[in-house]
Design an enzyme around this catalytic site. Structure first.
Site, PDB file in Angstrom:
ATOM      1  CB  ILE A   1       5.799  -4.912   6.859  1.00 38.06           C
ATOM      2  CG1 ILE A   1       4.357  -5.381   6.624  1.00 38.06           C
ATOM      3  CG2 ILE A   1       6.538  -5.936   7.719  1.00 38.06           C
ATOM      4  CD1 ILE A   1       4.226  -6.671   5.828  1.00 38.06           C
TER       5      ILE A   1
ATOM      6  CG  ASN B   1     -12.738 -11.110   4.756  1.00 39.30           C
ATOM      7  OD1 ASN B   1     -11.674 -11.280   5.339  1.00 39.30           O
ATOM      8  ND2 ASN B   1     -12.858 -11.234   3.440  1.00 39.30           N
TER       9      ASN B   1
ATOM     10  CE1 TYR C   1       1.485  -7.935  -3.284  1.00 39.87           C
ATOM     11  CE2 TYR C   1      -0.119  -9.523  -2.484  1.00 39.87           C
ATOM     12  CZ  TYR C   1       1.044  -8.806  -2.303  1.00 39.87           C
ATOM     13  OH  TYR C   1       1.779  -8.964  -1.153  1.00 39.87           O
TER      14      TYR C   1
ATOM     15  CE  LYS D   1       5.770  -9.959  -2.652  1.00 41.81           C
ATOM     16  NZ  LYS D   1       6.830  -8.976  -2.245  1.00 41.81           N
TER      17      LYS D   1
ATOM     18  CB  THR E   1       4.668   4.568  -4.008  1.00 39.61           C
ATOM     19  OG1 THR E   1       4.348   3.775  -2.851  1.00 39.61           O
ATOM     20  CG2 THR E   1       5.835   3.936  -4.772  1.00 39.61           C
TER      21      THR E   1
ATOM     22  CB  THR F   1       2.256 -12.490   0.080  1.00 37.19           C
ATOM     23  OG1 THR F   1       0.904 -12.877   0.323  1.00 37.19           O
ATOM     24  CG2 THR F   1       2.466 -12.526  -1.420  1.00 37.19           C
ATOM     25  CG  ASP F   2      -0.753 -16.053   2.987  1.00 36.81           C
ATOM     26  OD1 ASP F   2      -0.893 -14.988   2.347  1.00 36.81           O
ATOM     27  OD2 ASP F   2      -1.487 -16.369   3.953  1.00 36.81           O
ATOM     28  CD  GLU F   3      -2.742 -11.974  -0.855  1.00 35.01           C
ATOM     29  OE1 GLU F   3      -3.187 -11.703  -1.975  1.00 35.01           O
ATOM     30  OE2 GLU F   3      -2.844 -11.214   0.120  1.00 35.01           O
TER      31      GLU F   3
ATOM     32  CG  HIS G   1     -12.405 -12.492  -2.665  1.00 36.41           C
ATOM     33  ND1 HIS G   1     -13.466 -11.937  -1.985  1.00 36.41           N
ATOM     34  CD2 HIS G   1     -11.364 -12.447  -1.808  1.00 36.41           C
ATOM     35  CE1 HIS G   1     -13.079 -11.581  -0.779  1.00 36.41           C
ATOM     36  NE2 HIS G   1     -11.797 -11.886  -0.651  1.00 36.41           N
TER      37      HIS G   1
HETATM   38  P1  NAD Z   1       3.265  -1.150   1.641  1.00 36.79           P
HETATM   39  O1  NAD Z   1       2.496  -0.978   0.369  1.00 36.79           O
HETATM   40  O2  NAD Z   1       2.708  -0.600   2.904  1.00 36.79           O
HETATM   41  O3  NAD Z   1       4.711  -0.502   1.458  1.00 36.79           O
HETATM   42  C1  NAD Z   1       5.485  -0.664   0.305  1.00 36.79           C
HETATM   43  C2  NAD Z   1       6.676   0.275   0.380  1.00 36.79           C
HETATM   44  O4  NAD Z   1       7.470   0.059  -0.799  1.00 36.79           O
HETATM   45  C3  NAD Z   1       6.284   1.759   0.378  1.00 36.79           C
HETATM   46  O5  NAD Z   1       7.058   2.473   1.330  1.00 36.79           O
HETATM   47  C4  NAD Z   1       6.609   2.224  -1.031  1.00 36.79           C
HETATM   48  O6  NAD Z   1       6.957   3.592  -1.114  1.00 36.79           O
HETATM   49  C5  NAD Z   1       7.782   1.318  -1.389  1.00 36.79           C
HETATM   50  N1  NAD Z   1       7.931   1.126  -2.830  1.00 36.79           N
HETATM   51  C6  NAD Z   1       6.961   0.756  -3.717  1.00 36.79           C
HETATM   52  N2  NAD Z   1       7.474   0.731  -4.961  1.00 36.79           N
HETATM   53  C7  NAD Z   1       8.790   1.062  -4.851  1.00 36.79           C
HETATM   54  C8  NAD Z   1       9.850   1.186  -5.800  1.00 36.79           C
HETATM   55  N3  NAD Z   1       9.659   0.984  -7.109  1.00 36.79           N
HETATM   56  N4  NAD Z   1      11.094   1.515  -5.340  1.00 36.79           N
HETATM   57  C9  NAD Z   1      11.293   1.732  -4.003  1.00 36.79           C
HETATM   58  N5  NAD Z   1      10.325   1.658  -3.093  1.00 36.79           N
HETATM   59  C10 NAD Z   1       9.081   1.312  -3.505  1.00 36.79           C
HETATM   60  O7  NAD Z   1       3.550  -2.710   1.762  1.00 36.79           O
HETATM   61  P2  NAD Z   1       3.642  -3.632   3.061  1.00 36.79           P
HETATM   62  O8  NAD Z   1       2.281  -4.051   3.440  1.00 36.79           O
HETATM   63  O9  NAD Z   1       4.536  -2.993   4.056  1.00 36.79           O
HETATM   64  O10 NAD Z   1       4.357  -4.918   2.447  1.00 36.79           O
HETATM   65  C11 NAD Z   1       5.778  -5.014   2.424  1.00 36.79           C
HETATM   66  C12 NAD Z   1       6.180  -6.336   1.776  1.00 36.79           C
HETATM   67  O11 NAD Z   1       5.636  -7.408   2.524  1.00 36.79           O
HETATM   68  C13 NAD Z   1       5.660  -6.492   0.347  1.00 36.79           C
HETATM   69  O12 NAD Z   1       6.674  -7.101  -0.420  1.00 36.79           O
HETATM   70  C14 NAD Z   1       4.451  -7.412   0.489  1.00 36.79           C
HETATM   71  O13 NAD Z   1       4.268  -8.182  -0.671  1.00 36.79           O
HETATM   72  C15 NAD Z   1       4.879  -8.272   1.663  1.00 36.79           C
HETATM   73  N6  NAD Z   1       3.779  -8.815   2.480  1.00 36.79           N
HETATM   74  C16 NAD Z   1       2.807  -7.991   2.967  1.00 36.79           C
HETATM   75  C17 NAD Z   1       1.793  -8.529   3.759  1.00 36.79           C
HETATM   76  C18 NAD Z   1       0.720  -7.647   4.351  1.00 36.79           C
HETATM   77  O14 NAD Z   1      -0.250  -8.172   4.927  1.00 36.79           O
HETATM   78  N7  NAD Z   1       0.811  -6.336   4.251  1.00 36.79           N
HETATM   79  C19 NAD Z   1       1.774  -9.894   4.058  1.00 36.79           C
HETATM   80  C20 NAD Z   1       2.811 -10.707   3.544  1.00 36.79           C
HETATM   81  C21 NAD Z   1       3.804 -10.147   2.768  1.00 36.79           C
HETATM   82  P1  TYD Z   2      -6.958  -6.974   2.056  1.00 35.23           P
HETATM   83  O1  TYD Z   2      -6.715  -6.230   3.320  1.00 35.23           O
HETATM   84  O2  TYD Z   2      -7.033  -6.200   0.772  1.00 35.23           O
HETATM   85  O3  TYD Z   2      -5.819  -8.103   1.975  1.00 35.23           O
HETATM   86  P2  TYD Z   2      -5.656  -9.345   0.936  1.00 35.23           P
HETATM   87  O4  TYD Z   2      -6.543  -9.136  -0.217  1.00 35.23           O
HETATM   88  O5  TYD Z   2      -4.219  -9.217   0.573  1.00 35.23           O
HETATM   89  O6  TYD Z   2      -5.983 -10.570   1.725  1.00 35.23           O
HETATM   90  O7  TYD Z   2      -8.297  -7.807   2.190  1.00 35.23           O
HETATM   91  C1  TYD Z   2      -8.462  -8.757   3.248  1.00 35.23           C
HETATM   92  C2  TYD Z   2      -9.788  -9.454   2.989  1.00 35.23           C
HETATM   93  O8  TYD Z   2     -10.846  -8.510   3.162  1.00 35.23           O
HETATM   94  C3  TYD Z   2      -9.944  -9.994   1.582  1.00 35.23           C
HETATM   95  O9  TYD Z   2     -10.651 -11.229   1.631  1.00 35.23           O
HETATM   96  C4  TYD Z   2     -10.778  -8.945   0.863  1.00 35.23           C
HETATM   97  C5  TYD Z   2     -11.648  -8.388   1.979  1.00 35.23           C
HETATM   98  N1  TYD Z   2     -12.026  -6.966   1.849  1.00 35.23           N
HETATM   99  C6  TYD Z   2     -13.355  -6.581   1.978  1.00 35.23           C
HETATM  100  O10 TYD Z   2     -14.251  -7.416   2.171  1.00 35.23           O
HETATM  101  N2  TYD Z   2     -13.665  -5.259   1.895  1.00 35.23           N
HETATM  102  C7  TYD Z   2     -12.711  -4.301   1.676  1.00 35.23           C
HETATM  103  O11 TYD Z   2     -13.062  -3.088   1.571  1.00 35.23           O
HETATM  104  C8  TYD Z   2     -11.346  -4.707   1.553  1.00 35.23           C
HETATM  105  C9  TYD Z   2     -10.257  -3.701   1.307  1.00 35.23           C
HETATM  106  C10 TYD Z   2     -11.042  -6.054   1.656  1.00 35.23           C
END
Ligand code: NAD
Ligand code: TYD
Length: 352
Positions: A13, A254, A155, A159, A37, A130-132, A289
């Site tokens: 993001i 899913n 996770y 959060k 990372t 996150t909404d989680e 889950h």
């Molecule tokens: P991501 O895992 O793709 O990226 C995380 C980034 O943080 C990476 O660039 C990593 O190198 C960096 N990072 C990790 N540990 C670090 C540390 N100790 N110091 C500095 N940098 C560090 O994650 P994302 O999917 O882009 O999510 C970004 C944020 O949005 C997170 O806080 C996540 O909880 C939140 N979020 C994600 C989603 C989603 O669907 N992906 C939805 C809602 C909220």
């Molecule tokens: P994911 O992308 O890991 O996001 P989150 O767990 O944060 O919602 O998973 C999205 C949904 O898909 C979740 O219900 C778990 C399911 N899932 C599978 O069924 N198979 C997979 O291989 C993965 C990674 C996720």
């Protein structure tokens, strides 16, 4: 707003956010603070890395000396905090890293804000969450900003802890804060361990498509740039001390998502959809889950006029096309640690 530190800007993001706003907001200096990372990839930022209003600092947010030095060097007006360990399955295998970064790292940033800003109310900390944190919904109902926290995975527990810390710093020290709790994002530059990119790449390669449990779990999908636009709007106009839920109003099971991916990949690669759907395998469920997530985003819609612009169909089409066209990026993120983890995780599930 003159100087924004963006933590985790090399992740999914964060890199979408920076690509979008570094180019649009030439008057704002964006400093990406990222440890790089396995989930952080400098290639995701190649389009902006030479921009005058962009700087990069490879720093671990848990390292208080290094973070303090970054604050002193750039004197930021705002911290936009994306950096986190973000994958639920990894948190089940290795929860400790999630608490180190998501809780310890957030605490460290908050302490730096407190020390550096010393009550200056013009500056603020925007926490991306996150909404989680709200746990699991039954067949009906929605998460609002007032829904009690009830996290299920390490996770989401980490959060949730970080969200509580951010609010505690507001109440206790008067630190200006804003929070967003968003639903599942998808789009370009997402690490291929999450559902949508993993299924796209497996379908392209003719590998099994592992669906956890019966595939009936529901997620509320939002295209990543719609999330980025919501965050920008809240940074500009959102009220200090407030939380905003952000979601796509786009609930899908899913199994429906995986079938749509099969069909999208089949169309893009000139194959029979049925041959890709045949790759679907129902595998043992993820422990703890959550059944369903669904966001009520009416607060950000009514207060700030934000709403998603991308439909699931148009967003998925763009996403499939992006993963088919960016083989260098995929090869880079799939090398090293990730490959090892995927192999052991997949073998474990199949044995289960
Ligand atoms: P991501 O895992 O793709 O990226 C995380 C980034 O943080 C990476 O660039 C990593 O190198 C960096 N990072 C990790 N540990 C670090 C540390 N100790 N110091 C500095 N940098 C560090 O994650 P994302 O999917 O882009 O999510 C970004 C944020 O949005 C997170 O806080 C996540 O909880 C939140 N979020 C994600 C989603 C989603 O669907 N992906 C939805 C809602 C909220
Ligand atoms: P994911 O992308 O890991 O996001 P989150 O767990 O944060 O919602 O998973 C999205 C949904 O898909 C979740 O219900 C778990 C399911 N899932 C599978 O069924 N198979 C997979 O291989 C993965 C990674 C996720």
């Amino acid at each position: 707003m003159r100087t924004i530190i963006v933590t985790g800007g090399s992740g999914f993001i964060g890199s979408n956010f920076l690509q979008r706003f570094v180019l649009r907001q030439a008057d704002v200096h964006f400093i990406n603070v990222d440890k790089l990372t396995y989930a952080g990839n400098p290639m995701s930022l190649s389009a902006i890395e030479n921009s005058e209003n962009y700087s990069f600092e490879q720093v671990d947010i848990c390292d208080s000396e290094a973070v303090t030095a970054v604050f002193q060097r750039y004197d930021p007006d705002c911290i936009l905090h994306f950096a986190a360990e973000s994958h639920v399955d990894r948190s089940i295998h290795a929860p400790r890293d999630f608490f180190t970064t998501n809780v310890g790292g957030t605490l460290n940033l908050l302490e730096c804000c407190r020390a550096h800003w010393q009550g200056d109310s013009e500056n603020f900390f925007h926490h991306v969450s996150t909404d989680e944190v709200y746990g699991s919904l039954p067949e009906d109902g929605y998460f609002t900003e007032a829904t009690p926290y009830d996290p299920s995975s390490p996770y989401s527990a980490s959060k949730a802890s970080s969200d509580h810390l951010v609010r505690a710093y507001h109440r206790t020290y008067g630190l200006a804060i804003k929070l967003t709790n968003c639903s599942n994002n998808y789009g370009p530059y997402q690490f291929p361990e999450k559902l949508i990119p993993l299924m796209i790449l497996n379908a392209v390669e003719g590998l099994p498509l592992p669906v956890y449990g019966n595939g009936k779990n529901v997620r509320d999908w939002l295209y990543v740039t719609d999330h980025c636009d919501a965050i920008w709007r809240i940074i500009q106009q959102g009220r200090v001390g407030e939380t905003y839920n952000v979601g796509g109003d786009c609930e899908k099971t899913n199994i429906d998502v995986v079938r749509a991916i099969c069909d999208g990949v089949a169309t893009a690669t000139d194959q029979e959809p049925s041959s890709l759907r045949d790759l679907i395998r129902f595998v043992p469920d993820r422990p703890g889950h959550d059944f369903r997530y669904a966001i009520d985003a009416s607060k950000v819609q009514k207060e700030l006029g934000w709403k998603p612009t991308e439909s699931f169909e148009s967003g998925l089409k763009k996403t499939v096309q992006w993963y088919l066209s960016n083989v260098d990026w995929i090869a880079k993120v799939r090398s090293g640690e990730y490959r090892e983890w995927l192999k052991s995780n997949y073998e474990e599930r199949n044995e289960g």
